[in-house]
Write an enzyme that holds these catalytic residues in place. Structure first.
Site, mmCIF file in Angstrom:
data_model
loop_
_atom_site.group_PDB
_atom_site.id
_atom_site.type_symbol
_atom_site.label_atom_id
_atom_site.label_comp_id
_atom_site.label_asym_id
_atom_site.label_seq_id
_atom_site.Cartn_x
_atom_site.Cartn_y
_atom_site.Cartn_z
ATOM 1 N N GLU A 264 -6.923 4.447 8.154
ATOM 2 C CA GLU A 264 -6.580 5.927 7.669
ATOM 3 C C GLU A 264 -8.168 6.779 7.270
ATOM 4 O O GLU A 264 -8.218 7.981 6.885
ATOM 5 C CB GLU A 264 -4.773 6.261 6.815
ATOM 6 C CG GLU A 264 -4.080 6.241 7.914
ATOM 7 C CD GLU A 264 -2.693 5.331 6.617
ATOM 8 O OE1 GLU A 264 -3.043 5.212 5.804
ATOM 9 O OE2 GLU A 264 -1.875 5.294 7.703
ATOM 10 N N GLU B 287 -4.751 -5.023 10.723
ATOM 11 C CA GLU B 287 -3.994 -3.388 10.502
ATOM 12 C C GLU B 287 -4.606 -3.306 12.320
ATOM 13 O O GLU B 287 -5.401 -2.172 12.250
ATOM 14 C CB GLU B 287 -4.189 -3.092 10.093
ATOM 15 C CG GLU B 287 -3.924 -3.731 7.936
ATOM 16 C CD GLU B 287 -3.078 -2.067 7.709
ATOM 17 O OE1 GLU B 287 -2.568 -2.295 6.813
ATOM 18 O OE2 GLU B 287 -3.866 -0.911 7.099
ATOM 19 N N GLY C 229 3.047 2.337 10.938
ATOM 20 C CA GLY C 229 3.493 3.519 10.861
ATOM 21 C C GLY C 229 4.516 3.913 11.833
ATOM 22 O O GLY C 229 5.369 4.728 12.110
ATOM 23 N N HIS D 290 -9.329 1.134 5.152
ATOM 24 C CA HIS D 290 -7.758 1.254 5.997
ATOM 25 C C HIS D 290 -8.833 2.836 7.313
ATOM 26 O O HIS D 290 -9.333 3.802 6.949
ATOM 27 C CB HIS D 290 -7.085 1.497 5.166
ATOM 28 C CG HIS D 290 -5.755 1.769 5.373
ATOM 29 N ND1 HIS D 290 -5.454 2.539 6.368
ATOM 30 C CD2 HIS D 290 -4.655 0.689 5.375
ATOM 31 C CE1 HIS D 290 -4.326 2.644 7.035
ATOM 32 N NE2 HIS D 290 -3.434 1.591 6.127
ATOM 33 N N ASN E 84 0.761 -1.293 -0.227
ATOM 34 C CA ASN E 84 -0.295 -0.015 -0.151
ATOM 35 C C ASN E 84 0.844 1.037 -0.494
ATOM 36 O O ASN E 84 1.674 1.312 0.893
ATOM 37 C CB ASN E 84 -0.392 -0.411 1.136
ATOM 38 C CG ASN E 84 -1.492 1.594 1.642
ATOM 39 O OD1 ASN E 84 -1.751 1.533 0.326
ATOM 40 N ND2 ASN E 84 -2.693 1.417 2.351
ATOM 41 N N TRP E 85 0.731 1.998 -1.147
ATOM 42 C CA TRP E 85 2.148 3.050 -1.058
ATOM 43 C C TRP E 85 1.661 4.242 -0.560
ATOM 44 O O TRP E 85 1.699 5.570 -0.360
ATOM 45 C CB TRP E 85 2.332 3.237 -2.327
ATOM 46 C CG TRP E 85 3.451 2.591 -3.488
ATOM 47 C CD1 TRP E 85 3.679 1.382 -2.749
ATOM 48 C CD2 TRP E 85 4.387 2.808 -4.493
ATOM 49 N NE1 TRP E 85 4.823 0.326 -3.413
ATOM 50 C CE2 TRP E 85 4.703 0.991 -4.586
ATOM 51 C CE3 TRP E 85 3.926 3.760 -5.512
ATOM 52 C CZ2 TRP E 85 5.811 1.898 -5.619
ATOM 53 C CZ3 TRP E 85 4.688 3.374 -6.789
ATOM 54 C CH2 TRP E 85 5.780 2.509 -6.914
ATOM 55 N N LYS E 86 -0.027 4.480 -0.168
ATOM 56 C CA LYS E 86 -0.618 5.744 0.404
ATOM 57 C C LYS E 86 -0.591 6.621 -0.520
ATOM 58 O O LYS E 86 -0.391 6.405 -1.772
ATOM 59 C CB LYS E 86 0.214 5.562 1.726
ATOM 60 C CG LYS E 86 -0.167 4.005 2.474
ATOM 61 C CD LYS E 86 0.039 4.887 3.871
ATOM 62 C CE LYS E 86 -0.088 3.657 4.815
ATOM 63 N NZ LYS E 86 0.266 2.864 6.259
ATOM 64 N N GLY F 245 2.949 -1.041 4.422
ATOM 65 C CA GLY F 245 3.163 0.084 4.198
ATOM 66 C C GLY F 245 4.519 0.977 3.264
ATOM 67 O O GLY F 245 4.720 0.241 2.319
ATOM 68 N N GLY F 246 5.307 1.568 4.826
ATOM 69 C CA GLY F 246 6.562 1.863 4.024
ATOM 70 C C GLY F 246 7.206 0.347 3.482
ATOM 71 O O GLY F 246 8.031 1.255 2.564
ATOM 72 N N SER G 61 3.688 -2.619 9.667
ATOM 73 C CA SER G 61 4.783 -1.936 10.124
ATOM 74 C C SER G 61 5.500 -3.608 10.121
ATOM 75 O O SER G 61 6.533 -4.160 10.687
ATOM 76 C CB SER G 61 5.432 -1.747 11.266
ATOM 77 O OG SER G 61 4.923 -0.845 12.202
HETATM 78 P P1 13P Z 1 3.123 0.405 7.366
HETATM 79 O O1 13P Z 1 4.293 -0.752 6.330
HETATM 80 O O2 13P Z 1 4.517 1.377 7.235
HETATM 81 O O3 13P Z 1 3.334 0.170 8.831
HETATM 82 O O4 13P Z 1 1.551 1.087 7.118
HETATM 83 C C1 13P Z 1 0.918 -0.236 7.169
HETATM 84 C C2 13P Z 1 -0.150 -0.165 6.332
HETATM 85 O O5 13P Z 1 -1.487 0.883 6.388
HETATM 86 C C3 13P Z 1 -0.929 -0.816 5.606
HETATM 87 O O6 13P Z 1 -1.957 -0.455 4.607
#
Ligand code: 13P
Length: 245
Positions: free
Chosen positions: A93, A161, A167, A91, A8-10, A227-228, A206
């Protein structure tokens, strides 16, 4: 069910980032799992041209309606046209910054299916909820209300999640992840019957090259939502390689 490792590149990525997808494509040799990248919607069509089916592409949200006067929104059909086969829904967010309720998420899941997309429906507790011992109850409520009863393993994936692990570099213990995934499985089976038995349950929060093998080896963990660590092909490839064949 084959495992799924999804990135997920957000709100990250410009055309320059397509090089990471090229690198991923070049290095992916018969992976032991399915691979998905969800870049920003602005990049899906270009990404589809580069990737040429070597791995799947997805959106990060969609509107519930197929079209109309919804400024700034994208329909599931538009994502599909651009080259997506998945869409991440609910998600944390989106729930936090856009006020998305479980009912919104369920409507969006139906929209995804209408367009032929597989829905990745996200759930997860906050840190306060976990500390209060409410995590299983919160996740069960989110599952019951965000996952429509027509969900199957063919049209949906669940992503657990924990909000406090996103993050932050913090993850639940392996025992806690295994316990929550087994709880989610039990909830899915009791609600959906056989359809809930084969549904993939991803862990997200994470995940990185250092912890992926342990997390991906846990019972009922059907893959990861990353994510990251999905932004750089080199890191994402290490996570994909951590899936046991
Ligand atoms: P991180 O891997 O950066 O913690 O993000 C997880 C996430 O929200 C994937 O949707």
């Amino acid at each position: 069910m084959r495992a799924l490792v999804a990135g997920n590149w957000k709100m990250n990525g410009t055309p320059a980032s397509l090089g990471e997808l090229e690198a991923l494509k070049q290095a992916l040799a018969a992976p032991a799992c399915d691979v998905l990248v969800c870049p920003p919607a602005t990049l899906i069509a270009q990404a589809a041209w580069h990737v040429k089916g070597a791995f799947a592409l997805g959106g990060q949200d969609c509107h519930a309606e197929p079209k109309g006067a919804f400024t700034g929104d994208l329909s599931a059909e538009m994502l599909r046209d651009a080259g997506a086969s998945f869409v991440i829904l609910g998600h944390s967010e989106r729930r936090q910054y856009h006020g998305e309720s479980n009912a919104h998420v369920a409507a969006k899941a139906r929209a995804a299916w209408r367009a032929g997309l597989k829905a990745i429906i996200c759930i997860g507790e906050s840190e306060a909820q976990r500390n209060a011992g409410e995590a299983p109850h919160i996740c069960q409520g989110q599952l019951n209300e965000s996952v429509p009863p027509e969900a199957t393993s063919a049209n949906s994936v669940i992503a657990y999640e924990p909000v406090w692990a996103i993050g932050t570099g913090r993850t639940p213990t392996s025992d806690d992840i295994a316990a929550m995934h087994s709880h989610i499985r039990a909830c899915l089976v009791s609600r959906l019957g056989a359809a809930g038995e084969g549904m993939l349950i991803l862990y997200g929060g994470s995940v990185n090259p250092g912890n992926a093998a342990e997390i991906l080896g846990l019972p009922e963990v059907g893959g990861a939502l990353v994510g990251g660590a999905s932004l750089k092909a080199a890191d994402f490839l290490k996570i994909i390689a951590a899936v046991k064949a």
